[in-house]
Structures are given as C-alpha cells and as structure tokens.
Write an enzyme that holds these catalytic residues in place. Structure first.
Site, mmCIF file in Angstrom:
data_model
loop_
_atom_site.group_PDB
_atom_site.id
_atom_site.type_symbol
_atom_site.label_atom_id
_atom_site.label_comp_id
_atom_site.label_asym_id
_atom_site.label_seq_id
_atom_site.Cartn_x
_atom_site.Cartn_y
_atom_site.Cartn_z
ATOM 1 N N GLU A 185 0.882 -1.165 0.000
ATOM 2 C CA GLU A 185 0.000 0.000 0.000
ATOM 3 C C GLU A 185 0.920 1.215 0.000
ATOM 4 O OE1 GLU A 185 -3.396 0.544 2.892
ATOM 5 O OE2 GLU A 185 -2.875 -1.549 3.253
ATOM 6 N N ARG A 200 6.054 -13.423 9.071
ATOM 7 C CA ARG A 200 6.586 -12.079 8.850
ATOM 8 C C ARG A 200 7.905 -11.953 9.586
ATOM 9 N NH1 ARG A 200 3.040 -8.399 9.260
ATOM 10 N NH2 ARG A 200 4.380 -6.663 9.778
ATOM 11 N N LYS A 231 4.527 0.277 10.301
ATOM 12 C CA LYS A 231 4.580 1.531 9.542
ATOM 13 C C LYS A 231 4.085 2.705 10.380
ATOM 14 C CE LYS A 231 3.513 0.004 4.852
ATOM 15 N NZ LYS A 231 2.352 -0.097 3.958
HETATM 16 P P1 ATP Z 1 -0.014 -1.943 6.678
HETATM 17 O O1 ATP Z 1 -0.123 -2.155 8.130
HETATM 18 O O2 ATP Z 1 0.036 -0.524 6.264
HETATM 19 O O3 ATP Z 1 -0.920 -2.797 5.818
HETATM 20 P P2 ATP Z 1 2.033 -3.721 5.826
HETATM 21 O O4 ATP Z 1 3.267 -3.920 6.635
HETATM 22 O O5 ATP Z 1 1.085 -4.823 5.655
HETATM 23 O O6 ATP Z 1 1.431 -2.420 6.401
HETATM 24 P P3 ATP Z 1 1.999 -3.446 2.975
HETATM 25 O O7 ATP Z 1 2.401 -2.250 2.210
HETATM 26 O O8 ATP Z 1 0.584 -3.835 2.936
HETATM 27 O O9 ATP Z 1 2.479 -3.174 4.441
HETATM 28 O O10 ATP Z 1 2.935 -4.677 2.664
HETATM 29 C C1 ATP Z 1 3.386 -5.071 1.407
HETATM 30 C C2 ATP Z 1 3.862 -6.493 1.478
HETATM 31 O O11 ATP Z 1 4.932 -6.623 2.405
HETATM 32 C C3 ATP Z 1 2.766 -7.407 1.952
HETATM 33 O O12 ATP Z 1 2.710 -8.536 1.082
HETATM 34 C C4 ATP Z 1 3.173 -7.807 3.335
HETATM 35 O O13 ATP Z 1 2.786 -9.101 3.655
HETATM 36 C C5 ATP Z 1 4.695 -7.691 3.291
HETATM 37 N N1 ATP Z 1 5.235 -7.378 4.612
HETATM 38 C C6 ATP Z 1 4.954 -6.316 5.372
HETATM 39 N N2 ATP Z 1 5.601 -6.383 6.551
HETATM 40 C C7 ATP Z 1 6.322 -7.526 6.538
HETATM 41 C C8 ATP Z 1 7.204 -8.180 7.469
HETATM 42 N N3 ATP Z 1 7.489 -7.655 8.659
HETATM 43 N N4 ATP Z 1 7.774 -9.339 7.094
HETATM 44 C C9 ATP Z 1 7.514 -9.867 5.883
HETATM 45 N N5 ATP Z 1 6.696 -9.329 4.973
HETATM 46 C C10 ATP Z 1 6.091 -8.163 5.286
HETATM 47 MG MG MG Z 2 -0.919 -4.514 4.424
#
Ligand code: ATP
Ligand code: MG
Length: 593
Positions: free
Chosen positions: A61, A296, A306
C-alpha cells in the site's frame, strides 16, 4: 559429504520452493495464457501461452516507506520469480481511497530497484495499480449477486457485529440475506449511484453464517465511502474491501503464487471461494492463483510497524525516514547496508510457517560477510590522543615525514596500496594507553613496546596529564630499523599492534557511532509505550582522524576501519574535504554483550 570448494552451494530449499517446484513438475499452470496485460479470462484466453513460468507479486500500500520486513517480501517474491523463470509484478495496492502520496510511491519503486530487482520482463513493464481494476471488481460483484452468491445488507454496523457471533458462537443470518436477486442488484446499484449514505449498506458474500471460520461468515465485499481517489477521482462512492480486492487483483494479473504473511491464513478459504466462483462463472482465468502464508519478519531491537515508524519521524525522535537508525530501506541504505547484504540476510533467515524473532546480529553478520571481501581498508582514530615520538628529530631529522603504505585489501594485492605518512606527532586511540595496565594489556604503558601497524615499533616512555588527571599526550621512542616490510623489521618482538594516523596528514572527520534505536529486544510488545523504550544513546558523534585515502571517499563508499568495523561515507552529508562517516557495524557481534 564434502562439497568442492569452487562449487556454489545450492540454495537451501524451503516450503515455497517445494510448492513451486511441485507446480512446475505437475504443470499446474502450464496451459495458461497471458493476454499481455492484466485482464479477465477472455483477455488472457486471446493471448499467447504465458511466457512466465510463475508469476508472483509485491503489493505494498503506498502509505509509507518500506522497511526491512518488506525487504524480506521483496527478496522472496522477486527472488523466486527470478530463480524459476518467472515474473514478479510490482503492484500498488491502492484500493483504499486515501490520498496516495507520490513521495511514498517513488520511494517504494526506488527501494525495490535499489535492492536489485526489476518488474520489467520480456519488454513489458509489470507495474500495476489495483485501482485500475475497480471496473472489473464491480462487474464481478454484480456477477456474484446474479449467481445468488452476494447480497446487500442494511443492518447497522452494530447489528452486523453482534450477528457475526464469535469463536464460540455461530453467527445469525441477516434479515436481508434472503432478498431476491433483483432487489439485491437494485440496491447495489443504488449504493454505486450514491443513493445511500456512507455506512448505510454493505455488499456481502453469501457463504455460511455458522462457519467455524469467522472470515467465511458472509464477509463484506463493498462499502459506501464518499472519498476522492487519487486515480479514479470521484467516479466511485463504493470501494471494495481488501479481502475481496486482493484475490481479484491476483487473478487478473495471472499470478500463480500469492505470498503473504501468516495473519492472512484464515482468509485463504475465502480467497479460494471467491476465485472458484469467478472462475466457474468464466470471469477470471483458471486455474486460479493460490495463496501461501509465511512468517513475517520480526527483528530484535527493531520496530516494523509503519504507523510507529511514522510516529518516530513525525515526532522527530529520528531525523527522518532515512535516519541511519531507521529500519526503513532508505535508512538501512544510508546506514551503509548494501543490497547484497540484505539479500544475503533474507536468504539466511529463510521462510518458515511460524512466527519468531530474528536476532539483529544476523543482519549485521550478513553485512560483514558481504563487505569483508569488498570494502577497502583504512585507518581511523575515533577517540584521538596525541602520541609524540620524542627521538624522532634525532633519528629521522627535524620535520621529517616518512612514507608508509598498506594494502587496500589484505587478500587482494591487485587493488594496490594506500599511502600515508609517519611523523613526530601521531594520533592513537585513547584506550591504547594505560598508565597502570590491567592484566593481559599489551598496548602502550610506560616501558612497553608496541608496533604501530604498517609503521615502526616504539617504546612507551610516559604521558602528560592535565590538572584533572586526564592524559593529554603520550610519549614514546622509536626503535630504528623496525619499519614494517623492511628486512629485520621483526627483530624486536612485540605483543601489541595498534592503529594510528599521523598528525601531518590525518584529516578530521565526523563519525556517527550508531547503536540500536531501542534498548529492549522486543520493543512495542509489552505494556510500555514503545517511545519509552527508545535507546537514549543510539547516536554518539565523534571527531575522528582518518588517513588520507578515507578523506577522499565519495558518498556511499564503504570501508573497513581497521580494528573498528564497517563505515560508510554518509550519502547525504559527506563532502570531499569535510568527511562524514556512519558506522554500519562493528568488527564482531556485540549485541549479546
Ligand atoms: P499496513 O499495516 O500498512 O498494511 P504492511 O506492513 O502490511 O502495512 P503493505 O504495504 O501492505 O504493508 O505490505 C506489502 C507487502 O509486504 C505485503 O505482502 C506484506 O505481507 C509484506 N510485509 C509487510 N511487513 C512484513 C514483514 N514484517 N515481514 C515480511 N513481509 C512483510
Ligand atoms: Mg498490508
């Protein structure tokens, strides 16, 4: 079993590689066609056999800067696609009608490219926006209504919540669940046409209100929200829910393996339910993508939320998104991490199906292993104390300077040598002198001999102190004919070797000694506010003296400062003539100590 040294070790397998290899072997997706761009089943059917053996996607996002957790997802999605002759799509998941910030969009594209990946393949740029699929998502929603698989619910939010039940209690059917298809279609169009206020109705899938999986209890597909979208403007006042949008985005893009983090595991049945329904209706390509969940990344002493990272920036606990203490990609980059070190880190931590915390030292070790063969060496004195060679004028001549040199890299003679001076006055580390040496101390103390690396053996004669008892200057005598690299230089045996920089050609440099940003291993997980867990000593700025080769560094140049660790010329503030270095990591792991 021994492995020949010249043979690269195969990458360790993991459950995702196994899934992909199985699909390739069984030809799960071999018959699929690709329409040249994302689209519905007809679009792809009219295309060529899909040139990509697998398709993955990275779907952030655009609402913040990417962090080290995203790096794991990027390395995984782009890395697997590269490894198996596939393509990874760069997709902005912008279905939320919040303002998309160009700053975030650009920083995300930058981060992925900097990490060493590309969304270009076979002459096509696979850069997509989920909001481009709104028309299709709407069409799919009408299809679900017509198939009797969705209905417009006009219960209040509170009624919906209560009637959903919980883990121990099955849900209760909404009174709107038995509406006719025609009525549902009409009400859904009313929603779309702005005839209902925000929140007055939602479109829900009709699945099973008694399902043990709460996500299958008629999940919401569309909500009414009057908001201007950065891409579609005011065209829509209804927006798809993430759980509905995401599987459709994957299906339109012909994704084969949709990788996400574990918290989406309970969503998988709905993912399959939806794509089975749309596939059977002939709307989307089949066989449809499959979702696979992995743990994760949680890294000790690091925050990867974030929202919390934004708070650190907004409240000025750090200097910005690219503060070298931040776990953002821009922060890690400025700190001195290389793309290769982050890739190596991601490969080493692997992928598993259970959450755990990765020790921060794993990240630093990947950096050391990447930089050790690459980084030029240099000498720097971080806590300078003056050393005077009292017999210099007598032995070498008044004002004389002696030429010294050292290899740029000890194992790569082809990289040449660095040149620097030796003279009467030198800088040494304050900790390299002790008036009364502790047991086992081999460096400077009265009467002891040490070697100044690449220079001469000296014998310590004493030191001068100020009124407070602080040592202000150390005195020593040079022992002639002991210069490193000259015949007989080792005739005087010493136990200690210390690093130094000559006062004559040493250049003052600002060195930023970074430490962990949080002082507890799992910040933000206890009762305390994570801001109270900030390490007050995460930055110590020192004025060091560096040898001339370091003073000529360019921004982003990385070095091993001998004995001290890895440092980078700060990409923002370093200038020729006014050097600024960031410490990336020490020589050895000090996290546990
Ligand atoms: P939000 O809380 O804003 O949704 P998010 O961390 O999920 O934040 P996204 O931009 O939706 O952020 O994430 C993009 C991709 O990165 C997604 O596929 C998510 O699963 C992956 N991702 C985010 N944080 C992690 C993490 N700590 N470890 C592994 N993958 C991650
Ligand atoms: Mg997300």
């Amino acid at each position: 079993m021994t492995v020949p040294a010249d043979k690269e070790l195969p990458k360790p397998s993991n459950f995702l590689r196994q899934v992909i290899e199985r699909d390739l072997e069984q030809g799960t997706y071999a018959q699929r066609r690709w329409g040249g761009s994302p689209g519905d089943a007809a679009n792809h059917l009219a295309g060529e056999p899909d040139p990509a053996r697998i398709r993955t996607r990275f779907p952030p996002e655009p609402n913040g800067y990417l962090h080290v957790g995203h790096a794991k997802s990027i390395c995984l999605n782009f890395g697997l696609a590269r490894e198996y002759g596939g393509v990874c799509h760069m997709r902005f998941d912008d279905t939320n009608p919040e303002k998309e910030d160009v700053e975030y969009v650009n920083s995300i594209l930058d981060a992925v490219q900097w990490l060493g990946f590309s969304w270009d393949a076979n002459g096509t740029s696979h850069l997509y926006h989920a909001s481009d699929y709104f028309d299709f998502m709407y069409r799919a929603a009408e299809y679900l209504i017509e198939a009797g698989l969705a209905y417009v619910d006009e219960q209040s939010a509170e009624e919906m919540r209560v009637n959903r039940g919980d883990f121990g209690k099955p849900g209760v059917d909404s009174p709107f669940r038995s509406r006719s298809i025609d009525e549902n279609l009409q009400r859904f169009r009313d929603m779309r046409d702005g005839k209902l206020p925000d929140g007055a109705a939602v479109l829900r899938a009709k699945i099973d209100m008694a399902s043990p999986n709460i996500n299958m209890r008629d999940p919401a597909l569309y909500r009414i929200r009057r908001a201007t979208h950065h891409n579609t403007g005011d065209k829509w006042c209804i927006y798809p829910m993430y759980t509905y949008a995401h599987p459709i985005e994957d299906a339109l893009e012909n994704i084969t393996h949709s990788l996400c983090t574990l918290e989406f595991e309970d969503q998988r049945p709905f993912y399959d339910w939806l794509l089975d329904a749309l596939g059977e209706g002939g709307l989307t390509n089949q066989p449809h993508p499959r979702q696979y969940e992995f743990a994760r990344l949680n890294l000790t002493y690091v925050i990867t939320s974030k929202r919390k990272l934004k708070q650190l920036v907004d409240e000025k606990h750090v200097s910005g998104w690219d503060d070298p203490r931040m776990p953002t990609i821009v922060g890690l980059r400025r700190r001195g991490y290389t793309p290769e070190s982050l890739q190596l880190f991601c490969e080493r931590i692997g992928v598993t199906k259970s959450d755990s915390w990765i020790d921060y030292s794993t990240l630093e070790q990947a950096l050391r292993d990447d930089l050790d063969p690459k980084a030029a060496r240099g000498m720097a004195v971080l806590d300078p104390l003056k050393l005077v060679i009292t017999n210099w004028d007598a032995v070498m001549g008044a004002g004389a300077l002696d030429d010294c040199s050292a290899p740029v890299h000890p194992h790569q003679p082809e990289r040449g040598r660095r040149e620097f001076k030796f003279g009467r006055e030198l800088w040494i580390e304050r900790t390299d002198y002790e008036e009364v040496p502790p047991k086992g101390y081999n460096r400077l103390f009265p009467g002891n001999k040490v070697r100044l690396k690449y220079g001469y053996v000296i014998e310590c004669k004493g030191a001068t102190k100020d009124a407070n008892g602080n040592v202000t200057e150390v005195q020593a005598e040079l022992i002639p004919d002991t210069k490193s690299g000259t015949p007989g230089s080792d005739k005087v045996k010493v136990k200690g070797v210390i690093t130094w920089v000559a006062a004559a050609d040493g250049v003052p440099a600002e060195v930023r000694m970074y430490d962990r940003l949080f002082s507890v291993p799992q910040p933000g997980t206890g009762d305390k506010d994570f801001l109270e867990e900030i390490n007050p000593d995460s930055l110590r700025v020192v004025t060091a003296y560096v040898e001339p080769s370091l003073a000529h560094a360019k921004g982003d140049d990385r070095f091993q400062f001998e004995r001290h660790g890895y440092f980078v010329a700060d990409r923002v503030e370093h200038r020729e003539g006014k050097p600024v270095f960031n410490r990336v990591a020490g020589m050895k792991d000090s996290w546990g100590k």
